[in-house]
Design an enzyme around this catalytic site. Structure first.
Site, PDB file in Angstrom:
ATOM      1  N   ASN A 101      45.386 -33.592 -15.575  1.00 49.13           N
ATOM      2  CA  ASN A 101      46.113 -32.999 -16.705  1.00 49.13           C
ATOM      3  C   ASN A 101      45.537 -33.432 -18.048  1.00 49.13           C
ATOM      4  O   ASN A 101      45.441 -32.628 -18.987  1.00 49.13           O
ATOM      5  CB  ASN A 101      47.598 -33.357 -16.616  1.00 49.13           C
ATOM      6  CG  ASN A 101      48.308 -32.615 -15.510  1.00 49.13           C
ATOM      7  OD1 ASN A 101      47.962 -31.469 -15.191  1.00 49.13           O
ATOM      8  ND2 ASN A 101      49.301 -33.241 -14.904  1.00 49.13           N
ATOM      9  N   GLY A 104      42.208 -31.740 -18.562  1.00 49.22           N
ATOM     10  CA  GLY A 104      42.461 -30.344 -18.929  1.00 49.22           C
ATOM     11  C   GLY A 104      42.828 -30.212 -20.393  1.00 49.22           C
ATOM     12  O   GLY A 104      42.358 -29.292 -21.083  1.00 49.22           O
ATOM     13  N   TYR A 147      46.410 -47.652  -5.558  1.00 47.69           N
ATOM     14  CA  TYR A 147      45.926 -47.942  -6.911  1.00 47.69           C
ATOM     15  C   TYR A 147      44.401 -47.920  -6.967  1.00 47.69           C
ATOM     16  O   TYR A 147      43.802 -47.225  -7.797  1.00 47.69           O
ATOM     17  CB  TYR A 147      46.455 -49.308  -7.354  1.00 47.69           C
ATOM     18  CG  TYR A 147      46.088 -49.692  -8.767  1.00 47.69           C
ATOM     19  CD1 TYR A 147      46.633 -49.006  -9.855  1.00 47.69           C
ATOM     20  CD2 TYR A 147      45.215 -50.744  -9.026  1.00 47.69           C
ATOM     21  CE1 TYR A 147      46.312 -49.361 -11.157  1.00 47.69           C
ATOM     22  CE2 TYR A 147      44.898 -51.107 -10.319  1.00 47.69           C
ATOM     23  CZ  TYR A 147      45.444 -50.414 -11.390  1.00 47.69           C
ATOM     24  OH  TYR A 147      45.121 -50.774 -12.668  1.00 47.69           O
ATOM     25  N   TYR A 161      34.178 -33.633 -14.736  1.00 49.38           N
ATOM     26  CA  TYR A 161      34.545 -32.855 -15.921  1.00 49.38           C
ATOM     27  C   TYR A 161      33.474 -32.983 -16.994  1.00 49.38           C
ATOM     28  O   TYR A 161      33.211 -32.044 -17.741  1.00 49.38           O
ATOM     29  CB  TYR A 161      35.899 -33.313 -16.476  1.00 49.38           C
ATOM     30  CG  TYR A 161      37.067 -32.468 -16.019  1.00 49.38           C
ATOM     31  CD1 TYR A 161      37.625 -31.501 -16.851  1.00 49.38           C
ATOM     32  CD2 TYR A 161      37.609 -32.624 -14.752  1.00 49.38           C
ATOM     33  CE1 TYR A 161      38.699 -30.726 -16.441  1.00 49.38           C
ATOM     34  CE2 TYR A 161      38.686 -31.859 -14.324  1.00 49.38           C
ATOM     35  CZ  TYR A 161      39.219 -30.912 -15.171  1.00 49.38           C
ATOM     36  OH  TYR A 161      40.273 -30.140 -14.754  1.00 49.38           O
TER      37      TYR A 161
END
Length: 314
Positions: A101, A104, A147, A161
């Site tokens: 998120n 993005g 984790y 990304y």
């Protein structure tokens, strides 16, 4: 970076996040602090609420967030074993869905993002000290994996990304950090030992106490974080941020007892599964690239942390 940037800090009401928000406001930035208060508290940022350039938002990063920002510090995730093992599925979701998120958002806004990763990506390391090129020794089925593997997956997503969408995503790997505003019940050795000593309770050591840790004061860490964020877009990391001064857990316990003047005695318990035996960062990259290294000696940092817990415990 010039003042006046619009900055999102996820996990901003947590221990490290609150110190980062404080620093960014002092530099003249407009700070949006997002936190779901799973481990963070409003008390950590209450002193910032009167600042017109500070905004607090209750938000869980596993859901998208649509805001206008220039920089994103993604710190959202419970970071102590006590907290992240309480709900391991949600811990993994926070790391993976949270970074998806935030990446993005960074892509839409063409914003720069800094991901707070962790030394736990190295697992129980087979090399010492740990450098950024070491790919780790992690049990993906163990109780700490929610984790460890969540943070490893988040690093992968940042790299992808960056390659696929040209997002300026930077990675830092945070080693053991301590200081005021630590959660008193987070299960970490510094807070555990100080709280137990101040209450006159037994000091609990796991294993034989010879496992090592390297402790970085929170102000030093925040300085490193801002230097990495403000670096050239060609630099993506990862970069270790921590204190290379290594001590045994037993030595830390003895030092806390002495500094608090406590009569507490040290007791021993079995070592938890997959608990790292040694932890020490190689910070050569941070020193060479950013001129960064910790400045606060352990004795000074512990004194400030003990003073904080004295006041907090009344």
């Amino acid at each position: 970076m010039a003042s006046g940037a619009r900055i999102l800090v996820t996990g901003g009401a947590g221990f490290i996040g609150s110190h980062l928000c404080e620093r960014l406001l002092a530099e003249g930035h407009d700070v949006l602090c997002a936190d779901n208060f799973y481990t963070g508290t409003k008390a950590n940022v209450a002193h910032l609420m009167g600042n017109p350039y500070f905004e607090l938002l209750r938000h869980d990063v596993t859901f998208p967030l649509y805001v206008e920002v220039d920089l994103i510090y993604n710190l959202a995730c419970p970071a102590s074993p006590v907290h992240y093992q309480r709900d391991p599925v949600q811990t993994m979701k926070t790391s993976v869905l949270g970074i998806i998120n935030m990446l993005g958002l960074a892509k839409r806004r063409q914003a720069k993002l800094l991901q707070a990763s962790t030394s736990e990506v190295y697992g129980d390391p087979e090399i010492h000290p740990q450098h950024e090129g070491y790919v780790g020794h992690v049990n993906m089925l163990g109780p700490r994996a929610c984790y460890d593997e969540g943070k490893r997956a988040a690093e992968t997503l940042c790299a992808d990304y960056r390659r696929q969408h040209r997002v300026d995503a930077k990675l830092i790997r945070i080693f053991n950090t301590y200081g005021p505003r630590m959660h008193p019940n987070d299960g970490r050795v510094v807070s555990n030992f100080i709280v137990q000593a101040l209450k006159g309770e037994e000091i609990t050591l796991y294993g034989d106490g010879n496992q090592t840790r390297s402790f970085c004061f929170v102000n030093d860490l925040v300085e490193g974080m801002t230097r990495v964020m403000n670096s050239d877009s060609d630099f993506s990391g990862p970069v270790n941020l921590g204190n290379p001064h290594e001590i045994t857990v037993r030595e830390l316990a003895e030092r806390v007892v002495a500094m608090t003047g406590s009569a507490s005695r040290i007791v021993y318990r079995p070592l938890p599964e997959n608990d790292p035996k040694r932890r020490k960062p190689d910070i050569g990259l941070a020193q060479k690239t950013f001129g960064w290294e910790p400045r606060v000696p352990l004795e000074e940092g512990l004194a400030q942390t003990i003073d904080y817990f004295r006041r907090a415990l009344g």
